[in-house]
Design a protein around this motif. Sequence first.
Motif, PDB file in Angstrom:
ATOM      1  N   LEU A 151       0.949  -1.111   0.117  1.00  0.00           N
ATOM      2  CA  LEU A 151       0.440  -0.440  -0.008  1.00  0.00           C
ATOM      3  C   LEU A 151       1.091   1.593  -0.169  1.00  0.00           C
ATOM      4  O   LEU A 151       2.360   0.972  -0.176  1.00  0.00           O
ATOM      5  CB  LEU A 151      -1.149  -0.237   1.128  1.00  0.00           C
ATOM      6  CG  LEU A 151      -1.843  -1.014   0.986  1.00  0.00           C
ATOM      7  CD1 LEU A 151      -2.690  -1.001   2.282  1.00  0.00           C
ATOM      8  CD2 LEU A 151      -3.641  -0.653   0.156  1.00  0.00           C
ATOM      9  N   PRO A 152       0.348   2.570  -0.405  1.00  0.00           N
ATOM     10  CA  PRO A 152       1.305   3.619  -0.366  1.00  0.00           C
ATOM     11  C   PRO A 152       2.026   4.233   0.759  1.00  0.00           C
ATOM     12  O   PRO A 152       3.179   4.433   0.444  1.00  0.00           O
ATOM     13  CB  PRO A 152      -0.094   4.600  -0.787  1.00  0.00           C
ATOM     14  CG  PRO A 152      -0.885   4.273  -1.114  1.00  0.00           C
ATOM     15  CD  PRO A 152      -0.931   2.712  -0.851  1.00  0.00           C
ATOM     16  N   ASP A 153       1.528   3.701   2.014  1.00  0.00           N
ATOM     17  CA  ASP A 153       1.842   4.184   3.024  1.00  0.00           C
ATOM     18  C   ASP A 153       3.855   3.389   3.379  1.00  0.00           C
ATOM     19  O   ASP A 153       4.310   3.563   3.803  1.00  0.00           O
ATOM     20  CB  ASP A 153       1.604   4.530   4.183  1.00  0.00           C
ATOM     21  CG  ASP A 153       0.449   5.696   3.707  1.00  0.00           C
ATOM     22  OD1 ASP A 153       0.606   6.524   3.632  1.00  0.00           O
ATOM     23  OD2 ASP A 153      -1.267   5.678   5.220  1.00  0.00           O
ATOM     24  N   GLU A 154       3.132   1.858   3.047  1.00  0.00           N
ATOM     25  CA  GLU A 154       4.222   1.010   3.404  1.00  0.00           C
ATOM     26  C   GLU A 154       5.151   1.208   1.966  1.00  0.00           C
ATOM     27  O   GLU A 154       6.252   1.234   2.030  1.00  0.00           O
ATOM     28  CB  GLU A 154       3.415  -0.405   2.837  1.00  0.00           C
ATOM     29  CG  GLU A 154       4.276  -1.801   3.418  1.00  0.00           C
ATOM     30  CD  GLU A 154       5.458  -2.153   4.820  1.00  0.00           C
ATOM     31  OE1 GLU A 154       6.482  -2.437   4.727  1.00  0.00           O
ATOM     32  OE2 GLU A 154       4.967  -1.113   5.486  1.00  0.00           O
ATOM     33  N   THR A 155       5.187   1.466   1.079  1.00  0.00           N
ATOM     34  CA  THR A 155       5.592   2.094   0.201  1.00  0.00           C
ATOM     35  C   THR A 155       6.513   3.309  -0.018  1.00  0.00           C
ATOM     36  O   THR A 155       7.896   3.287   0.100  1.00  0.00           O
ATOM     37  CB  THR A 155       4.785   2.003  -1.213  1.00  0.00           C
ATOM     38  OG1 THR A 155       4.706   1.421  -1.722  1.00  0.00           O
ATOM     39  CG2 THR A 155       6.302   2.890  -2.574  1.00  0.00           C
ATOM     40  N   ILE A 156       6.304   4.110   0.429  1.00  0.00           N
ATOM     41  CA  ILE A 156       7.271   5.144   1.645  1.00  0.00           C
ATOM     42  C   ILE A 156       7.974   4.566   2.364  1.00  0.00           C
ATOM     43  O   ILE A 156       8.974   4.541   2.753  1.00  0.00           O
ATOM     44  CB  ILE A 156       6.041   6.148   1.670  1.00  0.00           C
ATOM     45  CG1 ILE A 156       5.514   7.162   0.353  1.00  0.00           C
ATOM     46  CG2 ILE A 156       6.850   7.451   2.504  1.00  0.00           C
ATOM     47  CD1 ILE A 156       4.343   7.760   1.503  1.00  0.00           C
ATOM     48  N   ARG A 157       8.192   3.750   3.390  1.00  0.00           N
ATOM     49  CA  ARG A 157       8.354   3.570   4.210  1.00  0.00           C
ATOM     50  C   ARG A 157       9.363   2.810   4.005  1.00  0.00           C
ATOM     51  O   ARG A 157      10.578   2.955   4.586  1.00  0.00           O
ATOM     52  CB  ARG A 157       7.192   2.360   5.648  1.00  0.00           C
ATOM     53  CG  ARG A 157       8.257   1.587   6.221  1.00  0.00           C
ATOM     54  CD  ARG A 157       6.908   1.407   7.302  1.00  0.00           C
ATOM     55  NE  ARG A 157       7.293   0.164   7.084  1.00  0.00           N
ATOM     56  CZ  ARG A 157       8.322  -0.892   6.860  1.00  0.00           C
ATOM     57  NH1 ARG A 157       9.403  -0.547   7.779  1.00  0.00           N
ATOM     58  NH2 ARG A 157       8.075  -2.013   6.516  1.00  0.00           N
ATOM     59  N   ARG A 158       9.144   1.696   3.375  1.00  0.00           N
ATOM     60  CA  ARG A 158      10.473   1.359   2.291  1.00  0.00           C
ATOM     61  C   ARG A 158      11.268   1.244   1.583  1.00  0.00           C
ATOM     62  O   ARG A 158      12.302   1.254   2.337  1.00  0.00           O
ATOM     63  CB  ARG A 158       9.301  -0.580   2.332  1.00  0.00           C
ATOM     64  CG  ARG A 158       8.542  -1.550   3.104  1.00  0.00           C
ATOM     65  CD  ARG A 158       8.015  -2.563   1.839  1.00  0.00           C
ATOM     66  NE  ARG A 158       7.847  -3.851   2.811  1.00  0.00           N
ATOM     67  CZ  ARG A 158       7.218  -4.692   2.809  1.00  0.00           C
ATOM     68  NH1 ARG A 158       8.164  -5.194   1.396  1.00  0.00           N
ATOM     69  NH2 ARG A 158       6.709  -5.731   3.505  1.00  0.00           N
ATOM     70  N   ALA A 159      10.921   2.070   0.942  1.00  0.00           N
ATOM     71  CA  ALA A 159      11.590   3.470  -0.311  1.00  0.00           C
ATOM     72  C   ALA A 159      12.897   4.357   1.295  1.00  0.00           C
ATOM     73  O   ALA A 159      13.676   4.362   1.202  1.00  0.00           O
ATOM     74  CB  ALA A 159      10.633   4.045  -0.615  1.00  0.00           C
ATOM     75  N   GLN A 160      11.758   4.636   2.057  1.00  0.00           N
ATOM     76  CA  GLN A 160      12.804   6.196   2.813  1.00  0.00           C
ATOM     77  C   GLN A 160      13.638   4.974   3.414  1.00  0.00           C
ATOM     78  O   GLN A 160      14.945   5.280   3.994  1.00  0.00           O
ATOM     79  CB  GLN A 160      11.337   6.465   3.683  1.00  0.00           C
ATOM     80  CG  GLN A 160      11.163   7.643   3.165  1.00  0.00           C
ATOM     81  CD  GLN A 160       9.908   8.201   3.309  1.00  0.00           C
ATOM     82  OE1 GLN A 160       9.375   7.654   5.200  1.00  0.00           O
ATOM     83  NE2 GLN A 160       9.884   9.290   3.165  1.00  0.00           N
ATOM     84  N   GLY A 161      13.389   3.938   4.150  1.00  0.00           N
ATOM     85  CA  GLY A 161      14.272   2.687   5.035  1.00  0.00           C
ATOM     86  C   GLY A 161      15.120   2.272   3.843  1.00  0.00           C
ATOM     87  O   GLY A 161      16.275   2.014   4.155  1.00  0.00           O
ATOM     88  N   ALA A 162      14.653   1.839   2.984  1.00  0.00           N
ATOM     89  CA  ALA A 162      15.906   1.649   1.882  1.00  0.00           C
ATOM     90  C   ALA A 162      16.980   2.828   2.120  1.00  0.00           C
ATOM     91  O   ALA A 162      17.903   2.582   0.717  1.00  0.00           O
ATOM     92  CB  ALA A 162      15.639   1.175   0.385  1.00  0.00           C
ATOM     93  N   GLY A 163      16.832   4.227   2.314  1.00  0.00           N
ATOM     94  CA  GLY A 163      17.546   4.872   1.754  1.00  0.00           C
ATOM     95  C   GLY A 163      17.706   6.624   1.147  1.00  0.00           C
ATOM     96  O   GLY A 163      18.088   6.795  -0.104  1.00  0.00           O
ATOM     97  N   PHE A 164      16.067   6.117   0.368  1.00  0.00           N
ATOM     98  CA  PHE A 164      15.503   6.847  -0.931  1.00  0.00           C
ATOM     99  C   PHE A 164      14.785   7.662  -0.847  1.00  0.00           C
ATOM    100  O   PHE A 164      13.943   7.953   0.739  1.00  0.00           O
ATOM    101  CB  PHE A 164      14.897   5.757  -2.354  1.00  0.00           C
ATOM    102  CG  PHE A 164      16.019   4.321  -2.344  1.00  0.00           C
ATOM    103  CD1 PHE A 164      17.309   5.107  -2.671  1.00  0.00           C
ATOM    104  CD2 PHE A 164      15.707   3.433  -2.708  1.00  0.00           C
ATOM    105  CE1 PHE A 164      17.982   4.138  -3.487  1.00  0.00           C
ATOM    106  CE2 PHE A 164      16.340   2.424  -3.260  1.00  0.00           C
ATOM    107  CZ  PHE A 164      17.939   2.308  -2.809  1.00  0.00           C
ATOM    108  N   LYS A 165      14.787   8.771  -1.249  1.00  0.00           N
ATOM    109  CA  LYS A 165      13.832   9.628  -1.180  1.00  0.00           C
ATOM    110  C   LYS A 165      12.081   8.677  -1.375  1.00  0.00           C
ATOM    111  O   LYS A 165      11.779   8.583  -3.204  1.00  0.00           O
ATOM    112  CB  LYS A 165      13.984  11.004  -2.464  1.00  0.00           C
ATOM    113  CG  LYS A 165      12.872  12.341  -2.179  1.00  0.00           C
ATOM    114  CD  LYS A 165      13.813  13.786  -2.525  1.00  0.00           C
ATOM    115  CE  LYS A 165      12.778  14.901  -2.962  1.00  0.00           C
ATOM    116  NZ  LYS A 165      13.117  15.955  -3.227  1.00  0.00           N
ATOM    117  N   ALA A 166      10.877   9.246  -1.380  1.00  0.00           N
ATOM    118  CA  ALA A 166       9.574   9.507  -1.331  1.00  0.00           C
ATOM    119  C   ALA A 166       8.821  10.351  -1.624  1.00  0.00           C
ATOM    120  O   ALA A 166       8.309  10.733  -0.408  1.00  0.00           O
ATOM    121  CB  ALA A 166       8.964   7.692  -0.898  1.00  0.00           C
ATOM    122  N   VAL A 167       7.593  10.250  -2.347  1.00  0.00           N
ATOM    123  CA  VAL A 167       7.472  12.091  -3.131  1.00  0.00           C
ATOM    124  C   VAL A 167       6.113  11.331  -2.786  1.00  0.00           C
ATOM    125  O   VAL A 167       5.913  10.395  -4.746  1.00  0.00           O
ATOM    126  CB  VAL A 167       7.853  12.973  -4.027  1.00  0.00           C
ATOM    127  CG1 VAL A 167       6.910  13.971  -4.338  1.00  0.00           C
ATOM    128  CG2 VAL A 167       8.942  12.896  -4.181  1.00  0.00           C
TER     129      VAL A 167
END
Length: 424
Positions: free
Chosen positions: A62-78
């Motif tokens: 889901l979108p919130d989980e996508t953001i969490r995982r992307a940021q956890g990998a060190g990436f910017k999520a918009v």
Amino acid sequence: MTDASPEEASIAAAPWLREGGLQKLLAALNEDGEEARIAGGAVRNALLGQAVSDIDIATTTLPDETIRRAQGAGFKAVPTGYEHGTITVVAKGKAYEVTTLRADVETFGRRARVVFGRDWKADAERRDFTINALYAEADGRVIDLVGGLPDLQSRTLRFIGVAEERIREDYLRILRFFRFFAWYGCGRPDAEGLKACARLKDGLANLSAERVWNELKKLFSAPDPSRALLWMRQTGVLAAVLPEGDKWGIDAIHGLVRAERDLGWEVDPLLRLAAILPPDAERAAALARRLRFSRAEAEALTGWAEAPAPSPALEEAEFERLLYRAGGDGIERRLKLALAAARAQAAQNNDALMAAAGYQRLLDILGRWQRPVFPLRGKDLLAHGLAPGEAMGATLNRLEEAWIASGFKLGREELLNILDEERR
């Protein structure tokens, strides 16, 4: 594309698939029972050996989980399209659109009410064409849930499911059908798709001008849009979106595409559009307003329509005077279209062969021509004793005409001497 079976299809050889940022993002999205795959155009183009510009990812997160995982990998999520499940992730300087699997509940043209899910087939079935609904795992293995691989193999453009239903969801898909056919299709377009486009073409009137022109530009940018334009004419779609050229015809497109290939011209969507329009400045300006052209696009099209059509026998000096007065851009498009038309007839017509040589000569002159600068200004006439006003402007114009007639050779002092003689 190779003849590999659907079970063997892979894009593992695509260099972009091995990029560290993309693989790290896919790994993060694939953890703990979730799944993420490359989706759509990137898979299609990789299978065809064509360039890939945008890489989209479909995921069960889901979108919130996508953001969490992307940021956890060190990436910017918009959250660029959060309500539709789309998050743009910037990984090592590259942007990837990551979208949660979806199914449409209701559609409203371009917009749709969607629910998020985990069903890959339902996500595939909501897309437009079979060749655009392919997925690939992180290792490159291709997943085909709607028959896209055999269609890609045969270069068949086919709507997913019932063509009319796909079009009613968004009438822009009519233009996308012809645009993708221009880029990826061969032979005759899918019969059911053609019939649906013909039956539902009136729905194009509901689209915004910007969306229509954006699709047309992409179609005109295809390596050879001539067959797509032919079928658009046959179905009445071309007259629906470009009524300005309805009675002019599309025959010139074939010769223009051949000239582009033979002579190494860059593809110019506006030149291709001009090829199927009458050179009528008023009509060109009206079309530019209707389709909401950018200012530069509108000026280019009307400049072509207003430009004089040079004779292929024009002498160089006279041609340079014409260029100075009319500008080079519009005349260049005029010459290219004239040259393409002459080349198309040259094999059977000696006059056309001679004309083609003449148009090429003028294009060569234009290619090395630099607009000369008139050496006088109003301040020169003021310093020479003339009073400001209409009379000064008329004098300046008269001296400029004398300078043009000299082949742009008269210098500042010579022009002022002419002025002195006139005042004696």
